[in-house]
Design a protein around this motif. Structure first.
Motif, PDB file in Angstrom:
ATOM      1  N   ILE A 169      70.130  30.496  51.813  1.00  0.00           N
ATOM      2  CA  ILE A 169      68.750  30.897  51.503  1.00  0.00           C
ATOM      3  C   ILE A 169      67.808  29.819  52.025  1.00  0.00           C
ATOM      4  N   LYS A 170      66.688  30.230  52.599  1.00  0.00           N
ATOM      5  CA  LYS A 170      65.659  29.325  53.087  1.00  0.00           C
ATOM      6  C   LYS A 170      64.374  29.579  52.286  1.00  0.00           C
ATOM      7  N   VAL A 171      63.963  28.548  51.516  1.00  0.00           N
ATOM      8  CA  VAL A 171      62.720  28.658  50.741  1.00  0.00           C
ATOM      9  C   VAL A 171      61.550  28.375  51.685  1.00  0.00           C
ATOM     10  N   LYS A 172      60.723  29.362  51.888  1.00  0.00           N
ATOM     11  CA  LYS A 172      59.606  29.230  52.822  1.00  0.00           C
ATOM     12  C   LYS A 172      58.408  28.504  52.202  1.00  0.00           C
ATOM     13  N   ARG A 173      58.105  28.892  50.952  1.00  0.00           N
ATOM     14  CA  ARG A 173      56.888  28.364  50.350  1.00  0.00           C
ATOM     15  C   ARG A 173      56.982  28.485  48.837  1.00  0.00           C
ATOM     16  N   VAL A 174      56.371  27.496  48.156  1.00  0.00           N
ATOM     17  CA  VAL A 174      56.289  27.508  46.694  1.00  0.00           C
ATOM     18  C   VAL A 174      54.814  27.335  46.317  1.00  0.00           C
ATOM     19  N   GLU A 175      54.307  28.205  45.448  1.00  0.00           N
ATOM     20  CA  GLU A 175      52.915  28.161  45.039  1.00  0.00           C
ATOM     21  C   GLU A 175      52.821  28.119  43.513  1.00  0.00           C
ATOM     22  N   ILE A 176      51.888  27.302  43.025  1.00  0.00           N
ATOM     23  CA  ILE A 176      51.561  27.261  41.597  1.00  0.00           C
ATOM     24  C   ILE A 176      50.454  28.280  41.353  1.00  0.00           C
ATOM     25  N   LYS A 177      50.752  29.341  40.638  1.00  0.00           N
ATOM     26  CA  LYS A 177      49.780  30.402  40.433  1.00  0.00           C
ATOM     27  C   LYS A 177      48.747  30.037  39.380  1.00  0.00           C
ATOM     28  N   SER A 178      49.178  29.411  38.311  1.00  0.00           N
ATOM     29  CA  SER A 178      48.223  29.026  37.260  1.00  0.00           C
ATOM     30  C   SER A 178      48.814  27.914  36.432  1.00  0.00           C
ATOM     31  N   ILE A 179      47.917  27.081  35.896  1.00  0.00           N
ATOM     32  CA  ILE A 179      48.284  26.010  34.966  1.00  0.00           C
ATOM     33  C   ILE A 179      47.377  26.156  33.758  1.00  0.00           C
ATOM     34  N   ASP A 180      47.956  26.516  32.620  1.00  0.00           N
ATOM     35  CA  ASP A 180      47.177  26.783  31.416  1.00  0.00           C
ATOM     36  C   ASP A 180      47.441  25.705  30.375  1.00  0.00           C
ATOM     37  N   PRO A 181      46.451  24.824  30.108  1.00  0.00           N
ATOM     38  CA  PRO A 181      46.615  23.831  29.035  1.00  0.00           C
ATOM     39  C   PRO A 181      46.419  24.482  27.669  1.00  0.00           C
ATOM     40  N   PRO A 182      46.691  23.794  26.580  1.00  0.00           N
ATOM     41  CA  PRO A 182      46.485  24.356  25.236  1.00  0.00           C
ATOM     42  C   PRO A 182      45.004  24.660  24.977  1.00  0.00           C
ATOM     43  N   MET A 183      44.742  25.508  23.986  1.00  0.00           N
ATOM     44  CA  MET A 183      43.377  25.922  23.683  1.00  0.00           C
ATOM     45  C   MET A 183      42.524  24.739  23.243  1.00  0.00           C
ATOM     46  N   SER A 184      43.092  23.808  22.472  1.00  0.00           N
ATOM     47  CA  SER A 184      42.312  22.639  22.046  1.00  0.00           C
ATOM     48  C   SER A 184      41.887  21.797  23.248  1.00  0.00           C
ATOM     49  N   ILE A 185      42.809  21.667  24.213  1.00  0.00           N
ATOM     50  CA  ILE A 185      42.478  20.914  25.429  1.00  0.00           C
ATOM     51  C   ILE A 185      41.415  21.660  26.237  1.00  0.00           C
ATOM     52  N   LYS A 186      41.513  22.993  26.276  1.00  0.00           N
ATOM     53  CA  LYS A 186      40.501  23.779  26.983  1.00  0.00           C
ATOM     54  C   LYS A 186      39.112  23.577  26.366  1.00  0.00           C
ATOM     55  N   ASP A 187      39.057  23.593  25.024  1.00  0.00           N
ATOM     56  CA  ASP A 187      37.771  23.384  24.359  1.00  0.00           C
ATOM     57  C   ASP A 187      37.216  21.996  24.657  1.00  0.00           C
ATOM     58  N   ALA A 188      38.100  20.990  24.611  1.00  0.00           N
ATOM     59  CA  ALA A 188      37.638  19.629  24.914  1.00  0.00           C
ATOM     60  C   ALA A 188      37.160  19.520  26.361  1.00  0.00           C
ATOM     61  N   MET A 189      37.884  20.165  27.266  1.00  0.00           N
ATOM     62  CA  MET A 189      37.480  20.126  28.671  1.00  0.00           C
ATOM     63  C   MET A 189      36.149  20.848  28.885  1.00  0.00           C
ATOM     64  N   GLU A 190      35.959  21.975  28.206  1.00  0.00           N
ATOM     65  CA  GLU A 190      34.690  22.690  28.327  1.00  0.00           C
ATOM     66  C   GLU A 190      33.534  21.862  27.795  1.00  0.00           C
ATOM     67  N   LYS A 191      33.761  21.174  26.661  1.00  0.00           N
ATOM     68  CA  LYS A 191      32.716  20.310  26.132  1.00  0.00           C
ATOM     69  C   LYS A 191      32.406  19.162  27.091  1.00  0.00           C
ATOM     70  N   GLN A 192      33.458  18.595  27.679  1.00  0.00           N
ATOM     71  CA  GLN A 192      33.243  17.516  28.633  1.00  0.00           C
ATOM     72  C   GLN A 192      32.473  18.019  29.857  1.00  0.00           C
ATOM     73  N   MET A 193      32.875  19.182  30.353  1.00  0.00           N
ATOM     74  CA  MET A 193      32.172  19.746  31.501  1.00  0.00           C
ATOM     75  C   MET A 193      30.716  20.044  31.162  1.00  0.00           C
ATOM     76  N   ARG A 194      30.486  20.580  29.943  1.00  0.00           N
ATOM     77  CA  ARG A 194      29.112  20.877  29.534  1.00  0.00           C
ATOM     78  C   ARG A 194      28.292  19.588  29.418  1.00  0.00           C
ATOM     79  N   ALA A 195      28.917  18.535  28.867  1.00  0.00           N
ATOM     80  CA  ALA A 195      28.211  17.256  28.758  1.00  0.00           C
ATOM     81  C   ALA A 195      27.886  16.689  30.139  1.00  0.00           C
ATOM     82  N   ASP A 196      28.850  16.800  31.075  1.00  0.00           N
ATOM     83  CA  ASP A 196      28.598  16.316  32.432  1.00  0.00           C
ATOM     84  C   ASP A 196      27.469  17.099  33.098  1.00  0.00           C
ATOM     85  N   ARG A 197      27.472  18.409  32.905  1.00  0.00           N
ATOM     86  CA  ARG A 197      26.403  19.212  33.506  1.00  0.00           C
ATOM     87  C   ARG A 197      25.047  18.901  32.880  1.00  0.00           C
ATOM     88  N   ASP A 198      25.040  18.711  31.548  1.00  0.00           N
ATOM     89  CA  ASP A 198      23.783  18.334  30.899  1.00  0.00           C
ATOM     90  C   ASP A 198      23.298  16.976  31.405  1.00  0.00           C
TER      91      ASP A 198
END
Length: 375
Positions: free
Chosen positions: A156-185
């Motif tokens: 078998i010859k593996v041609k390509r490997v792709e990462i389709k999605s990386i989903d962190p935990p919901m608490s991390i998502k909330d913290a990241m959204e707050k950080q992004m919002r603070a950076d944008r503000d």
């Protein structure tokens, strides 16, 4: 007897058809057939019409030689900072050796999936969450190298490997959204402050330019007003001089005597009585003598001859038109032009300065009237 023969013919026909079906095999395009003889690998058959020994050879497997895409279910992976993320992967591979893919491993798709998961855990386990979210290319390259080395012996010859999605935990998502919002503000506040700063600078520059232009306009206006007052004063002085000369000349041309003086006094009487508030008249002391001189030539006023004799002598008054010194007017206009140039130089400091400074404007004195002739 005829029925037995017919039954034998039918049995023979069925046997022939079955034998032909077992002998002739059609392999579809982009596939390879694996033929076994008595349960042992005998050969591989290419696409097209193929003949095998009936009841001895059998096409056991059909291997698809096209490139295949397999999407694996999300798998939990722990990062270096002990955070669990869910990662979806997609594998692009192709079978190069159908015999090895058939006999070297039982289920190569499941083997590729398990190998991908274990390799992914090893790679992501040495990264933090932030590195994992921003290092997709690095993860893809590491997976491709490991899978290519491991699946080569499976055909078998593996041609390509792709990462389709990386989903962190919901608490991390909330913290990241707050950080992004603070950076944008923060960026919005910085941009607002920069805009206000630029606006204040431009407003100050505009006020400065406006003040400079207003000052220059007032200076030019004052210069032109002073020049106009000067010219008007010169013209008024020349006009008064010409009027004095004209009156003086008319008096000499008229040869005044006692009778003329008495007549002038009588003409002034109505003007003395003008006005509603005039209750008291001030009569000149010479009015009585003037009235007496009007009816009689016995008495006369001092300084006024009774009879004027001799030839008429005119006094040269010069030109009746007011004159201006053109040379001085030209120098005054040049002074105004130099003052305007200095104003423009003050407005634009980068421009070269004028060659010579402005000369002070000298007022033009009115032409003195000629000397009073002797009568």
């Amino acid at each position: 007897m005829g029925g037995i023969i017919l039954a034998l013919l039918v049995i023979l026909a069925v046997l022939v058809i079955t034998t032909l079906a077992k002998t002739i095999k059609i392999i579809p395009q982009a596939r390879v057939g694996i033929v076994e003889r008595f349960g042992k690998f005998q050969s591989k058959r290419d696409p097209g019409l193929n003949a095998v020994i009936p009841f001895v050879d059998k096409v056991r497997y059909m291997i698809d030689m096209r490139e295949q895409v397999v999407a694996f279910a999300p798998q939990p992976v722990i990062t270096e900072d002990n955070l669990t993320v869910s990662i979806d992967t997609v594998i692009y591979f192709q079978v190069n050796d159908p015999v090895a893919a058939t006999y070297e491993i039982a289920n190569y798709i499941q083997a590729v999936e398990q190998l991908t998961m274990t390799t992914l855990r090893n790679i992501v386990g040495g990264m933090t969450l932030e590195e994992t979210l921003t290092s997709r290319e690095q993860i893809n390259s590491g997976l491709s190298i490991v899978l290519d080395e491991a699946t080569g012996r499976w055909g078998i010859k593996v041609k390509r490997v792709e990462i389709k999605s990386i989903d962190p935990p919901m608490s991390i998502k909330d913290a990241m959204e707050k950080q992004m919002r603070a950076d944008r503000d923060k960026r919005a506040a910085i941009l607002t402050a920069e805009g206000q700063r630029q606006s204040a600078i431009l407003s100050a520059e505009g006020n400065k330019q406006s003040a400079i232009l207003n000052a220059e306009g007032q200076r030019e206006s004052q210069i032109l007003a002073a020049q106009a007052d000067r010219e008007a004063a010169i013209l008024r002085a020349q006009g008064e001089g010409q009027a004095i000369q004209t009156v003086f000349q008319a008096i000499h041309d008229g040869r005044p005597d006692q009778s003329l003086l008495a007549y002038q006094y009588l003409q002034m009487m109505p003007k003395i009585a003008e006005g509603d508030a005039n209750k008291v008249w001030i009569v000149p002391s010479e009015i009585g003598k003037a009235l007496e001189g009007l009816g009689s030539t016995m008495n006369s006023l001092k300084g006024i001859p009774d009879d004027v004799e001799g030839p008429l002598k005119r006094v040269d008054m010069g030109s009746a038109e007011p004159t201006l010194d053109l040379e001085k007017s030209s120098s005054a206009a040049a002074a105004v032009e130099e003052a305007l140039a200095e104003a423009k130089q003050a407005e634009a400091p980068n421009r070269p300065a004028p060659a010579q400074p402005a000369q002070p404007v000298q007022p033009t004195e009115p032409t003195p009237p000629p000397a009073e002739p002797t009568v």
